[in-house]
Design an enzyme around this catalytic site. Structure first.
Site, PDB file in Angstrom:
ATOM      1  N   SER A  92      32.985   6.309  28.701  1.00  0.00           N
ATOM      2  CA  SER A  92      32.030   6.718  30.518  1.00  0.00           C
ATOM      3  C   SER A  92      31.454   5.229  30.215  1.00  0.00           C
ATOM      4  O   SER A  92      31.479   4.291  29.594  1.00  0.00           O
ATOM      5  CB  SER A  92      30.884   7.379  30.671  1.00  0.00           C
ATOM      6  OG  SER A  92      31.508   7.487  32.469  1.00  0.00           O
ATOM      7  N   ASP A 236      40.581  12.493  34.636  1.00  0.00           N
ATOM      8  CA  ASP A 236      39.546  12.204  35.095  1.00  0.00           C
ATOM      9  C   ASP A 236      38.981  11.800  36.934  1.00  0.00           C
ATOM     10  O   ASP A 236      39.796  10.988  37.549  1.00  0.00           O
ATOM     11  CB  ASP A 236      38.490  10.567  34.557  1.00  0.00           C
ATOM     12  CG  ASP A 236      37.859  10.052  34.214  1.00  0.00           C
ATOM     13  OD1 ASP A 236      36.914  10.359  35.358  1.00  0.00           O
ATOM     14  OD2 ASP A 236      37.269   8.586  33.624  1.00  0.00           O
ATOM     15  N   HIS A 264      36.502  14.246  32.904  1.00  0.00           N
ATOM     16  CA  HIS A 264      34.919  13.508  32.618  1.00  0.00           C
ATOM     17  C   HIS A 264      34.463  13.779  31.427  1.00  0.00           C
ATOM     18  O   HIS A 264      33.294  13.652  32.060  1.00  0.00           O
ATOM     19  CB  HIS A 264      34.641  12.644  34.143  1.00  0.00           C
ATOM     20  CG  HIS A 264      34.069  11.140  33.365  1.00  0.00           C
ATOM     21  ND1 HIS A 264      35.245   9.960  33.584  1.00  0.00           N
ATOM     22  CD2 HIS A 264      32.596  10.706  33.006  1.00  0.00           C
ATOM     23  CE1 HIS A 264      34.374   9.251  33.208  1.00  0.00           C
ATOM     24  NE2 HIS A 264      33.009   9.729  33.133  1.00  0.00           N
TER      25      HIS A 264
END
Length: 284
Positions: A92, A236, A264
């Site tokens: 991320s 995601d 995610h």
């Protein structure tokens, strides 16, 4: 500024530096996932970003910094352990920081794994706003899901006690991970460890105020020569496909791996396949 960090595994094994997502401590990398890398013959380094966990924390307004400063912190961890280079795995926001390291300090990277991130030429901060205004991404890429952003926005609401804090964090992970492989008890256990580690139920938020990396830097990715693996989560909700493909196409020689069922997050059901691929990439 002091950063809490730890080294796991044999000191002589190839080092892997794990760079967590925004407002995450080292415990954003579950112990079970780290253990798989160590068992695979890697020395794993993880650390608390500034303003998280046991690293120095202070009001952002007292000492503001850009996102790029967080990349310098990652180098500080390597320096602190006396390492000239390491395999870097960023998730991320950690993917953003990994891209910056590849641009500005390529000799410190033996390889690069970019997980669940957006390319530097993507205006992610702007896309958070566009998810509500319904303006399109300038590059035509999909926006973050508004329903998931609504769940994350509840962080601004106070919680009365530890149990409520854990409940909210688990619901965040439910939204981020998606339904395919989500295990509420598993994520609750990990968040309990994170709370114990930090000694606080307050959720960090300073990184959201940090000045973003200029999108113009994305053009520089075409000059990267660090062996790169891009991991795209099929589910995601923040950087949906084809964000990973876009990023991989910017970096010469980068390999794209799209993982079915991955959102995610790092659910335990996918630790094995993720760790195995990272071990293979760092072995190459």
């Amino acid at each position: 500024m002091e950063l809490w960090t730890e080294s796991l595994g044999e000191p002589a094994d190839p080092p892997v530096l794990l760079v967590a997502g925004a407002n995450s401590s080292a415990l954003g990398w579950p112990d079970e996932f780290v253990a798989r890398l160590v068992d695979g013959g890697r020395r794993v380094l993880r650390y608390d970003h500034r303003d998280t966990g046991r690293s120095t924390t202070r009001p952002f307004s007292d000492a503001p910094y850009p996102v790029a400063r967080l990349a310098e912190d990652a180098l500080g961890v390597l320096d602190g352990w006396g390492l000239r280079s390491a395999h870097v795995v960023g998730l991320s926001l950690g993917s953003t920081l990994g891209q910056l390291l590849a641009l500005d300090h390529p000799r410190r990277l033996r390889s690069l794994t970019l997980m669940l991130g957006a390319a530097l030429d993507v205006d992610f901060a702007g896309n958070l706003r566009r998810a509500y205004t319904r303006e399109p991404d300038p590059g035509g890429l999909p926006l973050p899901r508004r329903d998931v952003l609504d769940v994350l926005a509840r962080r601004a609401e106070p919680v009365p006690d530890r149990a409520a804090a854990l409940d909210r964090r688990v619901e965040e992970w439910r939204a981020l991970a998606g339904p395919a492989v989500f295990d509420a008890a598993e994520f609750r256990r990990w968040e309990e460890r994170a709370l114990d580690h930090a000694g606080s139920v307050e959720q960090p938020g300073a990184h959201g105020a940090a000045e973003p990396v200029p999108t113009e830097r994305g053009r520089e990715l075409r000059g990267v020569r660090v062996p790169t693996l891009v991991v795209q989560g099929e589910l995601d909700p923040l950087n949906p496909p084809p964000h990973g493909r876009h990023l991989a196409e910017l970096i010469p020689g980068a390999v794209l791996w799209e993982v079915a069922g991955l959102g995610h997050a790092l659910p335990g059901a996918l630790h094995g396949v993720l760790a195995d691929r990272i071990l293979a990439h760092t072995a190459e």
